[in-house]
Design a protein around this motif. Structure first.
Motif, PDB file in Angstrom:
ATOM      1  N   ALA A  30       1.562 -10.019  -0.602  1.00 17.41           N
ATOM      2  CA  ALA A  30       0.189 -10.326  -0.985  1.00 17.41           C
ATOM      3  C   ALA A  30       0.148 -11.494  -1.961  1.00 17.41           C
ATOM      4  O   ALA A  30       0.971 -11.598  -2.871  1.00 17.41           O
ATOM      5  N   SER A  49      -3.305 -10.832   2.544  1.00 22.43           N
ATOM      6  CA  SER A  49      -2.031 -10.231   2.899  1.00 22.43           C
ATOM      7  C   SER A  49      -1.270 -11.165   3.833  1.00 22.43           C
ATOM      8  O   SER A  49      -1.813 -12.148   4.342  1.00 22.43           O
ATOM      9  N   THR A  53      -5.206 -10.179   6.175  1.00 25.49           N
ATOM     10  CA  THR A  53      -6.302  -9.384   5.625  1.00 25.49           C
ATOM     11  C   THR A  53      -6.759 -10.010   4.313  1.00 25.49           C
ATOM     12  O   THR A  53      -5.935 -10.385   3.483  1.00 25.49           O
ATOM     13  N   SER A  55      -9.748 -10.184   0.933  1.00 32.11           N
ATOM     14  CA  SER A  55     -10.730  -9.507   0.090  1.00 32.11           C
ATOM     15  C   SER A  55     -11.232 -10.524  -0.911  1.00 32.11           C
ATOM     16  O   SER A  55     -10.431 -11.258  -1.511  1.00 32.11           O
ATOM     17  N   LEU A  97       2.757  -5.476  -3.011  1.00 30.17           N
ATOM     18  CA  LEU A  97       1.795  -4.561  -2.403  1.00 30.17           C
ATOM     19  C   LEU A  97       0.389  -5.145  -2.414  1.00 30.17           C
ATOM     20  O   LEU A  97      -0.145  -5.490  -3.474  1.00 30.17           O
ATOM     21  N   TYR A  98      -0.218  -5.218  -1.250  1.00 32.88           N
ATOM     22  CA  TYR A  98      -1.579  -5.763  -1.138  1.00 32.88           C
ATOM     23  C   TYR A  98      -2.569  -4.962  -1.961  1.00 32.88           C
ATOM     24  O   TYR A  98      -3.432  -5.521  -2.643  1.00 32.88           O
ATOM     25  N   ARG A  99      -2.459  -3.650  -1.919  1.00 34.02           N
ATOM     26  CA  ARG A  99      -3.448  -2.813  -2.626  1.00 34.02           C
ATOM     27  C   ARG A  99      -3.380  -3.010  -4.129  1.00 34.02           C
ATOM     28  O   ARG A  99      -4.392  -2.879  -4.813  1.00 34.02           O
ATOM     29  N   GLU A 100      -2.217  -3.342  -4.623  1.00 34.80           N
ATOM     30  CA  GLU A 100      -2.096  -3.600  -6.061  1.00 34.80           C
ATOM     31  C   GLU A 100      -2.813  -4.894  -6.424  1.00 34.80           C
ATOM     32  O   GLU A 100      -3.559  -4.961  -7.403  1.00 34.80           O
ATOM     33  N   GLU A 102      -5.155  -6.397  -4.732  1.00 39.35           N
ATOM     34  CA  GLU A 102      -6.585  -6.228  -4.499  1.00 39.35           C
ATOM     35  C   GLU A 102      -7.246  -5.521  -5.673  1.00 39.35           C
ATOM     36  O   GLU A 102      -8.405  -5.768  -5.990  1.00 39.35           O
ATOM     37  N   ALA A 103      -6.504  -4.653  -6.320  1.00 41.50           N
ATOM     38  CA  ALA A 103      -7.022  -3.937  -7.491  1.00 41.50           C
ATOM     39  C   ALA A 103      -6.888  -4.745  -8.771  1.00 41.50           C
ATOM     40  O   ALA A 103      -7.280  -4.281  -9.844  1.00 41.50           O
TER      41      ALA A 103
END
Length: 119
Positions: A30, A49, A53, A55, A97-100, A102-103
């Motif tokens: 990411a 990502s 992907t 955001s 990590l993408y979710r990290e 993104e957060a």
């Protein structure tokens, strides 16, 4: 350790465009852009990502476009229709990590590049 180097900041009048670029020393899942204006909290601009992907932060949706070229470990941010509120230091960031990312949590950060938009 991933090293990130930004380029492309500068000054522009409202309504203008700028393109930021970031080169990573190693591939990461990411990558993204964050910004921090004077006296304000850091905020997410856009993340992407390796699969493409994306955001975006609410304030830039429809005006900014993030992209990346995986084989070059590069990422870009096309910023159109800039407004004075976009004035900030822009940071390239990366995380496994993408979710990290993104957060708003990044393991690696660049030095930042200044974007100034005048009215």
């Amino acid at each position: 350790q991933v090293q990130l180097m930004e380029s492309g900041g500068g000054s522009v009048q409202a309504g203008g465009s700028l393109r930021l670029s970031c080169v990573a020393s190693h591939a990461t899942a990411a990558m993204g852009w964050f910004r921090q204006a004077a006296g304000k909290k850091r905020e997410k601009v856009a993340v992407i990502s390796m699969a493409g992907t994306t955001s975006y932060g609410d304030s830039v949706k429809g005006r900014f476009t993030i992209s990346r070229e995986n084989f070059k470990n590069t990422m870009s941010l096309q910023m159109d229709n800039l407004v004075p509120d976009d004035t900030a230091m822009y940071y390239c960031a990366a995380d496994p990590l993408y979710r990290e990312l993104e957060a708003g949590r990044a393991t690696y950060w660049g030095q930042g590049t200044q974007v100034t938009v005048s009215s």
